[in-house]
Design a protein around this motif. Structure first.
Motif, PDB file in Angstrom:
ATOM      1  N   ALA A 297      16.911  34.119  29.549  1.00 36.77           N
ATOM      2  CA  ALA A 297      18.167  33.417  29.269  1.00 36.77           C
ATOM      3  C   ALA A 297      19.330  34.391  29.050  1.00 36.77           C
ATOM      4  CB  ALA A 297      17.995  32.540  28.029  1.00 36.77           C
ATOM      5  N   CYS A 298      19.021  35.636  28.721  1.00 38.54           N
ATOM      6  CA  CYS A 298      20.070  36.640  28.458  1.00 38.54           C
ATOM      7  C   CYS A 298      19.623  37.953  29.116  1.00 38.54           C
ATOM      8  CB  CYS A 298      20.249  36.785  26.947  1.00 38.54           C
ATOM      9  SG  CYS A 298      21.627  37.826  26.480  1.00 38.54           S
ATOM     10  N   PRO A 299      19.606  37.972  30.463  1.00 30.85           N
ATOM     11  CA  PRO A 299      18.944  39.066  31.188  1.00 30.85           C
ATOM     12  C   PRO A 299      19.830  40.294  31.403  1.00 30.85           C
ATOM     13  CG  PRO A 299      19.681  37.397  32.738  1.00 30.85           C
ATOM     14  CD  PRO A 299      20.139  36.942  31.383  1.00 30.85           C
ATOM     15  N   THR A 300      20.278  40.887  30.320  1.00 25.67           N
ATOM     16  CA  THR A 300      21.237  42.002  30.390  1.00 25.67           C
ATOM     17  C   THR A 300      20.716  43.172  31.225  1.00 25.67           C
ATOM     18  OG1 THR A 300      21.780  41.391  28.126  1.00 25.67           O
ATOM     19  CG2 THR A 300      22.701  43.443  28.941  1.00 25.67           C
ATOM     20  N   MET A 301      19.497  43.609  30.915  1.00 23.55           N
ATOM     21  CA  MET A 301      18.983  44.826  31.564  1.00 23.55           C
ATOM     22  C   MET A 301      18.442  44.544  32.958  1.00 23.55           C
ATOM     23  SD  MET A 301      16.827  46.456  28.406  1.00 23.55           S
ATOM     24  CE  MET A 301      15.901  44.958  28.106  1.00 23.55           C
ATOM     25  N   THR A 302      17.882  43.341  33.156  1.00 22.19           N
ATOM     26  CA  THR A 302      17.222  43.069  34.433  1.00 22.19           C
ATOM     27  C   THR A 302      18.175  42.502  35.478  1.00 22.19           C
ATOM     28  OG1 THR A 302      16.482  40.977  33.494  1.00 22.19           O
ATOM     29  CG2 THR A 302      14.888  42.775  33.482  1.00 22.19           C
ATOM     30  N   LEU A 325      26.333  41.449  30.732  1.00 25.62           N
ATOM     31  CA  LEU A 325      26.513  40.140  31.378  1.00 25.62           C
ATOM     32  C   LEU A 325      27.983  39.713  31.294  1.00 25.62           C
ATOM     33  CD1 LEU A 325      23.328  38.463  29.875  1.00 25.62           C
ATOM     34  CD2 LEU A 325      23.603  39.302  32.210  1.00 25.62           C
ATOM     35  N   GLY A 326      28.836  40.629  30.852  1.00 25.51           N
ATOM     36  CA  GLY A 326      30.267  40.327  30.707  1.00 25.51           C
ATOM     37  C   GLY A 326      30.550  39.895  29.275  1.00 25.51           C
TER      38      GLY A 326
END
Ligand SMILES: Cc1ncc(COP(=O)(O)O)c(C=O)c1O
Length: 463
Positions: A297-302, A325-326
């Motif tokens: 739901a919060c895939p910052t690194m991937t 993710l901005g």
């Protein structure tokens, strides 16, 4: 019976923190100011005390831990290293699974490892009051605990959704004499602006950070500073006590280096704390798979690009080079509240760019399933954030079984879930669903990055 607990004595506690910045094969890109130029340390002075800014920019490999800080940490440190033999037995895996038990601190997570030194350095600098944000409430309660012991006032802006889901975290903060306010709030310009545009917003860490910074820098007495629970270099530095203890304890358990190191990553601090001393071994030639885990739901690194971005929604922080993710990203209300940050620690991101780290994302439901497997074998109830790491541990242990390999897996048990039972309740009554950030949403959020300076991906190509 196999040894399932490894304890260190007080006299064996690490007396220095480890700074990965000294050993990274490619240096971090500098934080940038509003003019796009690298900031100088004194520009951070209204926000942080100079003694912590010095740690933030330091490239010294080892930094002494003050005796007075150790004196507070002894309440729960050195923390136990445990072996998850009951889970190993259940899975029938030849892997040996060890975990660093950070749930034994008074607030119940790894967060006081940095809350205590941050409060101590602020006090040394003559500061009277700290402000901060909190997602799940773990960080807010940790800072409340530390400020109370050290004699500072503490004000916590808590992300609205967690404020509603976790009322007892607020009570913990009040027990330790801190003020806890739901964010966005009417106390700051940043909060009022968001409330006007989105009165029903669940809030986000980015918004709460904007509020906490504003509350600190607008104090006319100049005696308030802001404290951040993750992301920044000095925060990650303080957490390395986890991995340094784990190294000694693995040796006591007659293990060499682990084959696999795993931790969940929200802003990256518990992951960095456990893994960075082992990243140093990897840089020096060791073969270790090092996995930071995040929610789908919060895939910052991937899925987030590596870019310069603000650390907060109101664009008040310097620009940091990180996966993001901005800064306008508002995450869906999954229960792993501590893993909903739009960015990630620059030191962790440089490790990803360099190929030293292999990030992975898990869905919410598989993480809760892993948490139940854990609670029904090992007994302890993990924090929802920690459950993401457990999901990866179970996958790796199953893989070791398929391959018939005796892998040593080390992971960070970053916190207990006894204040997160509403999430378990929702899971057990079938109310939770998986959520994958749609590509169109992601594109919308990262569009803002186009206007910001570009971050160069520097790597040696060795990993
Ligand atoms: C128990 C627990 N684990 C992990 C995290 C994620 O934070 P970080 O990535 O800084 O360790 C949090 C954040 O609140 C937390 O409460």
């Amino acid at each position: 019976m196999k040894q399932v607990k490894v304890f260190l004595n007080e006299k064996d506690i690490p007396r220095q923190w480890y700074n990965l910045a000294a050993d990274l094969p490619t240096p971090l890109l500098p934080p940038l100011g509003p003019d796009g130029k690298p900031i100088s340390p004194d520009m951070l002075a209204p926000v942080f005390p100079m003694n912590l800014i010095e740690q933030e920019v330091s490239s010294k490999r080892w930094i002494d831990i003050p005796e007075e800080v150790l004196d507070i940490l002894y309440r729960w440190r050195p923390a136990p290293l445990r072996r998850a033999v009951y889970l190993e037995r259940f899975l029938g895996t030849p892997a040996r699974i060890y975990y660093k038990d950070e749930s034994t601190s008074p607030p119940g997570s790894h967060k006081p490892n940095t809350a205590v030194p941050q409060a101590w350095y602020n006090k040394q600098f003559g500061i009277k009051r700290l402000t901060t944000e909190t997602g799940a409430g773990q960080w807010g309660s940790a800072l409340a605990f530390a400020c109370n012991l050290i004699g500072l006032e503490c004000k916590v802006f808590m992300v609205r959704i967690s404020f509603d889901q976790k009322p007892f975290r607020k009570t913990m903060m009040q027990v330790w004499d801190a003020k806890c306010i739901a964010s966005p709030s009417n106390e700051t310009n940043a909060g009022r602006k968001v409330l006007k545009e989105m009165p029903d917003t669940p809030g986000s860490l980015g918004i709460a950070i904007s509020e906490a910074i504003e509350a600190a820098v607008t104090d006319p007495t100049g005696q308030t500073r802001y404290s951040l629970g993750s992301v920044l270099n000095h925060v990650l530095l303080h957490q390395t006590i986890i991995g340094l203890e784990a190294k000694k304890q693995l040796k006591m358990a007659s293990e060499k280096l682990p084959d696999i190191v795993i931790a969940c990553a929200g802003g990256g601090s518990n992951f960095a704390g456990l893994s960075f001393p082992f990243v140093a071994d990897k840089i020096n030639g060791a073969n270790i798979k090092i996995i930071p885990v995040e929610p789908t739901a919060c895939p910052t690194m991937t899925r987030g690009p590596f870019a310069y971005d603000f650390g907060d929604t109101a664009c008040t922080t310097p620009l940091l080079a990180m996966h993001t993710l901005g800064h306008a990203f508002i995450p869906p209300p999954i229960h792993a509240g501590g893993l909903r940050y739009h960015g990630m620690a620059p030191l962790v991101c440089q490790g990803i760019v360099e190929g030293l780290l292999e990030p992975r994302a898990y869905h919410q439901l598989v993480s809760y399933e892993a948490a139940l497997t854990w609670a029904r074998t090992e007994g302890f109830i993990p924090a929802p954030e920690t459950s993401q790491a457990i999901a990866a541990v179970i996958d790796e242990a199953k893989k070791a079984k398929e391959e018939g390999k005796e892998k040593v897996i080390l992971f960070n048990y970053s916190g207990h879930g006894l204040m997160d039972l509403s999430g378990y309740d929702a899971y057990l009554s079938g109310k939770l669903t998986d959520y994958e950030l749609p590509e169109a949403e992601l594109k919308k959020y990262i569009k803002d990055l186009e206007k910001l300076p570009k971050a160069e991906m520097r790597k040696t190509g060795k990993w």
